[in-house]
Structures are given as C-alpha cells and as structure tokens.
Motif scaffolding. Structure first.
Motif, PDB file in Angstrom:
ATOM      1  N   GLY A  34       0.825  -1.233  -0.228  1.00 11.78           N
ATOM      2  CA  GLY A  34       0.015   0.102   0.075  1.00 11.78           C
ATOM      3  C   GLY A  34       0.798   1.222  -0.112  1.00 11.78           C
ATOM      4  N   ILE A  35       2.258   1.283   0.105  1.00 10.67           N
ATOM      5  CA  ILE A  35       3.015   2.429  -0.080  1.00 10.67           C
ATOM      6  C   ILE A  35       3.405   2.633  -1.311  1.00 10.67           C
ATOM      7  CG2 ILE A  35       5.277   3.285   0.628  1.00 10.67           C
ATOM      8  CD1 ILE A  35       3.427   3.049   3.004  1.00 10.67           C
ATOM      9  N   ALA A  36       3.153   4.068  -1.867  1.00  3.46           N
ATOM     10  CA  ALA A  36       3.387   4.489  -2.821  1.00  3.46           C
ATOM     11  C   ALA A  36       4.849   4.585  -3.152  1.00  3.46           C
ATOM     12  CB  ALA A  36       2.672   5.666  -3.171  1.00  3.46           C
ATOM     13  N   VAL A  61      10.331   3.260   2.321  1.00  2.00           N
ATOM     14  CA  VAL A  61       9.858   3.035   3.689  1.00  2.00           C
ATOM     15  C   VAL A  61      10.374   1.410   3.736  1.00  2.00           C
ATOM     16  CG1 VAL A  61       8.325   2.353   5.320  1.00  2.00           C
ATOM     17  CG2 VAL A  61       8.203   4.425   3.942  1.00  2.00           C
ATOM     18  N   LEU A  62      11.316   1.052   4.321  1.00  4.91           N
ATOM     19  CA  LEU A  62      11.639  -0.499   4.444  1.00  4.91           C
ATOM     20  C   LEU A  62      10.620  -1.293   5.319  1.00  4.91           C
ATOM     21  CD1 LEU A  62      14.053  -2.529   3.900  1.00  4.91           C
ATOM     22  CD2 LEU A  62      14.962  -2.064   5.959  1.00  4.91           C
ATOM     23  N   ALA A  63      10.297  -2.162   4.443  1.00  9.66           N
ATOM     24  CA  ALA A  63       9.288  -3.159   5.550  1.00  9.66           C
ATOM     25  C   ALA A  63       9.789  -3.846   6.396  1.00  9.66           C
ATOM     26  CB  ALA A  63       8.481  -3.926   4.259  1.00  9.66           C
ATOM     27  N   GLY A  64       9.012  -4.217   7.409  1.00  9.21           N
ATOM     28  CA  GLY A  64       9.404  -4.982   8.473  1.00  9.21           C
ATOM     29  C   GLY A  64       9.567  -6.380   7.994  1.00  9.21           C
ATOM     30  N   GLU A  65      10.439  -7.128   8.730  1.00 18.35           N
ATOM     31  CA  GLU A  65      10.660  -8.641   8.312  1.00 18.35           C
ATOM     32  C   GLU A  65       9.477  -9.599   7.947  1.00 18.35           C
ATOM     33  OE1 GLU A  65      13.160 -12.232   7.401  1.00 18.35           O
ATOM     34  OE2 GLU A  65      13.833 -10.030   8.040  1.00 18.35           O
ATOM     35  N   ARG A  91      25.500   5.313  -6.807  1.00 17.26           N
ATOM     36  CA  ARG A  91      25.068   6.455  -6.242  1.00 17.26           C
ATOM     37  C   ARG A  91      23.630   6.222  -5.580  1.00 17.26           C
ATOM     38  NH1 ARG A  91      27.468  11.448  -9.483  1.00 17.26           N
ATOM     39  NH2 ARG A  91      29.524  10.694 -10.068  1.00 17.26           N
ATOM     40  N   VAL A  92      23.773   6.160  -4.055  1.00 14.81           N
ATOM     41  CA  VAL A  92      22.534   6.175  -3.243  1.00 14.81           C
ATOM     42  C   VAL A  92      22.146   7.317  -2.588  1.00 14.81           C
ATOM     43  CG1 VAL A  92      21.217   4.771  -1.826  1.00 14.81           C
ATOM     44  CG2 VAL A  92      22.782   3.582  -3.368  1.00 14.81           C
ATOM     45  N   HIS A  93      21.184   7.942  -2.683  1.00 17.38           N
ATOM     46  CA  HIS A  93      20.866   9.159  -2.156  1.00 17.38           C
ATOM     47  C   HIS A  93      19.243   8.941  -1.294  1.00 17.38           C
ATOM     48  CE1 HIS A  93      19.746  13.476  -1.174  1.00 17.38           C
ATOM     49  NE2 HIS A  93      18.609  13.312  -1.867  1.00 17.38           N
ATOM     50  N   ALA A  94      19.184   9.586  -0.073  1.00 17.22           N
ATOM     51  CA  ALA A  94      17.932   9.239   0.658  1.00 17.22           C
ATOM     52  C   ALA A  94      17.926  10.356   1.798  1.00 17.22           C
ATOM     53  CB  ALA A  94      17.666   7.958   1.436  1.00 17.22           C
ATOM     54  N   ASP A  95      16.829  11.310   1.576  1.00 21.62           N
ATOM     55  CA  ASP A  95      16.891  12.392   2.599  1.00 21.62           C
ATOM     56  C   ASP A  95      15.579  12.840   3.027  1.00 21.62           C
ATOM     57  OD1 ASP A  95      17.677  14.692   4.167  1.00 21.62           O
ATOM     58  OD2 ASP A  95      17.766  16.139   2.459  1.00 21.62           O
ATOM     59  N   PRO A  96      14.804  12.017   3.907  1.00 23.19           N
ATOM     60  CA  PRO A  96      15.358  10.637   4.391  1.00 23.19           C
ATOM     61  C   PRO A  96      14.701   9.521   3.739  1.00 23.19           C
ATOM     62  CG  PRO A  96      13.782  11.416   6.187  1.00 23.19           C
ATOM     63  CD  PRO A  96      13.823  12.380   4.730  1.00 23.19           C
ATOM     64  N   MET A  97      15.121   8.174   4.160  1.00 21.27           N
ATOM     65  CA  MET A  97      14.344   7.070   4.056  1.00 21.27           C
ATOM     66  C   MET A  97      13.873   6.600   5.349  1.00 21.27           C
ATOM     67  SD  MET A  97      17.334   4.246   3.063  1.00 21.27           S
ATOM     68  CE  MET A  97      16.390   2.819   3.243  1.00 21.27           C
ATOM     69  N   ARG A  98      13.023   5.687   5.475  1.00 24.74           N
ATOM     70  CA  ARG A  98      12.545   5.385   6.922  1.00 24.74           C
ATOM     71  C   ARG A  98      12.817   3.809   7.261  1.00 24.74           C
ATOM     72  NH1 ARG A  98       9.660   8.979   9.351  1.00 24.74           N
ATOM     73  NH2 ARG A  98       8.749   7.335  11.043  1.00 24.74           N
ATOM     74  N   VAL A  99      13.475   3.514   8.172  1.00 26.05           N
ATOM     75  CA  VAL A  99      13.905   2.155   8.605  1.00 26.05           C
ATOM     76  C   VAL A  99      13.315   1.978   9.944  1.00 26.05           C
ATOM     77  CG1 VAL A  99      15.908   0.695   9.174  1.00 26.05           C
ATOM     78  CG2 VAL A  99      16.088   2.250   7.200  1.00 26.05           C
ATOM     79  N   SER A 100      12.118   1.165  10.163  1.00 24.13           N
ATOM     80  CA  SER A 100      11.791   0.642  11.211  1.00 24.13           C
ATOM     81  C   SER A 100      11.187   2.106  12.254  1.00 24.13           C
ATOM     82  CB  SER A 100      12.600   0.029  12.084  1.00 24.13           C
ATOM     83  OG  SER A 100      12.106  -0.608  13.350  1.00 24.13           O
ATOM     84  N   GLY A 101      10.642   3.138  11.481  1.00 28.47           N
ATOM     85  CA  GLY A 101      10.109   4.195  11.928  1.00 28.47           C
ATOM     86  C   GLY A 101      11.035   5.430  12.206  1.00 28.47           C
ATOM     87  N   ALA A 102      12.627   5.170  11.903  1.00 21.75           N
ATOM     88  CA  ALA A 102      13.536   5.962  12.032  1.00 21.75           C
ATOM     89  C   ALA A 102      13.710   6.699  10.674  1.00 21.75           C
ATOM     90  CB  ALA A 102      14.802   5.331  12.488  1.00 21.75           C
ATOM     91  N   GLU A 103      13.971   7.923  10.526  1.00 21.76           N
ATOM     92  CA  GLU A 103      14.364   8.678   9.442  1.00 21.76           C
ATOM     93  C   GLU A 103      15.913   8.586   9.584  1.00 21.76           C
ATOM     94  OE1 GLU A 103      12.933  12.718   9.992  1.00 21.76           O
ATOM     95  OE2 GLU A 103      10.663  11.819   9.691  1.00 21.76           O
ATOM     96  N   VAL A 104      16.276   7.906   8.182  1.00 17.35           N
ATOM     97  CA  VAL A 104      17.662   7.673   7.965  1.00 17.35           C
ATOM     98  C   VAL A 104      18.075   8.726   6.668  1.00 17.35           C
ATOM     99  CG1 VAL A 104      19.567   6.141   7.422  1.00 17.35           C
ATOM    100  CG2 VAL A 104      17.721   5.236   9.098  1.00 17.35           C
ATOM    101  N   THR A 105      19.031   9.454   6.713  1.00 14.34           N
ATOM    102  CA  THR A 105      19.558  10.179   5.929  1.00 14.34           C
ATOM    103  C   THR A 105      20.835   9.531   5.325  1.00 14.34           C
ATOM    104  OG1 THR A 105      18.484  12.454   6.908  1.00 14.34           O
ATOM    105  CG2 THR A 105      20.673  12.421   4.889  1.00 14.34           C
ATOM    106  N   LEU A 106      21.025   9.256   4.065  1.00  9.19           N
ATOM    107  CA  LEU A 106      22.013   8.398   3.289  1.00  9.19           C
ATOM    108  C   LEU A 106      22.671   8.996   1.973  1.00  9.19           C
ATOM    109  CD1 LEU A 106      23.648   5.765   3.014  1.00  9.19           C
ATOM    110  CD2 LEU A 106      21.927   4.895   1.876  1.00  9.19           C
ATOM    111  N   GLU A 107      23.932   9.135   1.958  1.00 14.47           N
ATOM    112  CA  GLU A 107      24.716   9.413   0.957  1.00 14.47           C
ATOM    113  C   GLU A 107      25.823   8.561   0.779  1.00 14.47           C
ATOM    114  OE1 GLU A 107      23.933  11.745  -1.206  1.00 14.47           O
ATOM    115  OE2 GLU A 107      22.524  13.082  -0.522  1.00 14.47           O
TER     116      GLU A 107
END
Length: 279
Positions: A34-36, A61-65, A91-107
């Motif tokens: 259901g996540i776009a 949004v990374l799905a749970g296990e 090259r990977v960019h995320a500002d942010p992505m969500r991992v287990s509800g946490a906002e993770v910024t990645l470059e």
C-alpha cells in the motif's frame, strides 16, 4: 541478507530503462503493502556491465521482516547460468528514508562493484553480489545520519532479520550516544527482549575510542537485566564480556579482502552521523 536478488524473468535487461523498471519492482517489493513508490532510479548499461546506477530513495519505507514479500525478493530456483559483470558507478541518496520508523539520511557512492547476472532453472533472473579482492577492491564513501532519539529503532530494524533467526524478539530498544572527545564515544542502551517464554529488560553501556589506524578500544563495558534469572545468566557470561574491556579491535584487519576503510568519522549532535571512506 539473501545471496541473490530477484529481478524478474530471464533474459537480463539490454538497456538502462529496462533495468530501472526491474529495480523499481524490487523496491516496491521491499516496501510495506500500500506504500506508493516514490524512488527515483536511473541506470545505464554497457553489455553486461552497469555503467551507472543512481538511486534516490527519499521517502522509501523499508518493510519489517514479516511484511517483506520474500517471493518477489529472492529467486526460488537453482542457478543454471552465471555471467560476471561490474557495477562501475553506484550512487544512493535518501533524505530521508524510513527504517523501522526512524528517519535515516544516506549519501553513498561506490565504484567497480563486482556482481553476476544469474539465471535459474525456472527462468528467473537475479543478481548476485561478488566478493571484492585485492585485485578488484571497492572504492567509495558513505555518510549515514540518524536522529539520536530514533537510533534504537534504526538499529532494531536493520538487525531484525538476524534476531528473528535466533528466536529473539525486541519490543523496545533505546540507544544513546554521547561524544566525550574527538574520537571517543559513550554508548548506553536500554531494551526489552523476549526469547520463547522468557522476557526481560536489558541494560548496557560502554565507552569506545577510535584511533587513526582504524582501531576501536572498548572500556567500562557493562550489561545487566531487571530479570533476576537473566541477570544471573549475564553474570555467568560476564567473564566473556570482560574480555572486551580495554581490548583494541583492529577493524581494518577484520574487513574482507578488497575492502579497506581509509577513514571513519562519528559526529554526535541532535543526530548521530557516521562518515566512512573506502581507499
């Protein structure tokens, strides 16, 4: 982590647009239902090699296990053909992505990543990451940042698969990091874990210093539990835990062949930021 990642049906893509479409399908399978999908994907091929692969995972949004669609993430058949290749520019960019509800910024950027296209006996196509070597090392850099109050959620999300395999569930994990010097950190954790019928709170703390030769020394290591039975078990294991006290861990020598970290920087403000560079 899976040994290989499913990318649809064989044969392999012959242009960047086809590869980008297949990776988008993979990204959708890794998100909750259901996540776009908002990820931006650009790819360019040169024969079997991937000239460039640029991923903008902002909003991913990374799905749970238990929510990930394993049937669409991992091939089910046996490998019958393998074609070596190289990913020249990732090259990977995320500002942010969500991992287990946490906002993770990645470059992150990586160069010359070995991999192989594989086909299975039921005509699946997958990619299998190769092992770097002294002759074909990885080059690149990465920067990851997580708000301090969300650090426990991010770690728990990434470790969920390994914990599940051991029959361990964690309902809460709080981690605090304090910078006590330019290359010195104080870590504390407070969590609630369960294995089978046994549930308990667990507390731990340690200080860590990082030297300029990629060595980490742990001091003042402590673990305890509010559950008397678990506390007794931890007490029995304390001798093994205390072996880490004052011990310098040479991170450089522990890395696989072909991966050499030239520098690591940890910055603690309202967020915990780790920057690493591969030589």
């Amino acid at each position: 982590m899976a040994d290989s990642i499913l990318l649809g049906r064989a044969p392999r893509p012959t242009d960047g647009a086809q590869l980008a479409k297949r990776i988008r399908t993979l990204v959708i399978a890794a998100e909750p239902a259901g996540i776009a999908c908002t990820s931006g994907i650009e790819a360019e091929l040169d024969g079997a090699d991937v000239v460039r692969l640029h991923l903008d995972l902002t909003g991913f949004v990374l799905a749970g296990e238990h929510d990930r669609d394993r049937a669409r993430l991992e091939p089910q058949g046996a490998t019958v053909a393998r074609e070596p290749a190289v990913l020249r520019d990732l090259r990977v960019h995320a500002d942010p992505m969500r991992v287990s509800g946490a906002e993770v910024t990645l470059e992150a950027t990586l160069a010359d990543v070995p991999f192989a296209w594989i086909e299975t006996d039921n005509r699946e196509l997958a990619v299998e990451l190769g092992r770097p070597s002294a002759a074909q090392p990885l080059h690149g850099q990465a920067r990851v940042s997580v708000p301090k109050e969300q650090l426990g959620r991010a770690v728990l999300g990434l470790a969920e698969s390994a914990l599940t395999e051991r029959g361990i569930s964690v309902s809460r994990l709080d981690i605090d990091v304090e910078a006590t010097g330019p290359r010195e950190l104080r870590l504390t954790l407070d969590g609630k874990v369960r294995k089978g019928l046994l549930g308990a709170s667990v507390r731990g703390s340690a200080s860590a210093s990082i030297d300029d030769r990629m060595g980490v020394t742990l001091t003042d290591v402590h673990v305890d539990s509010g559950n008397p039975l678990v506390a007794a078990m931890l007490s029995a294991a304390r001798g093994r835990i205390e072996r880490f006290e004052g011990r310098r861990i040479d991170l450089a020598s522990e890395l696989p062949e072909g991966i050499r970290v030239d520098d690591v920087q940890v910055t603690v403000t309202d967020a915990v930021t780790i920057e690493a560079r591969l030589a």
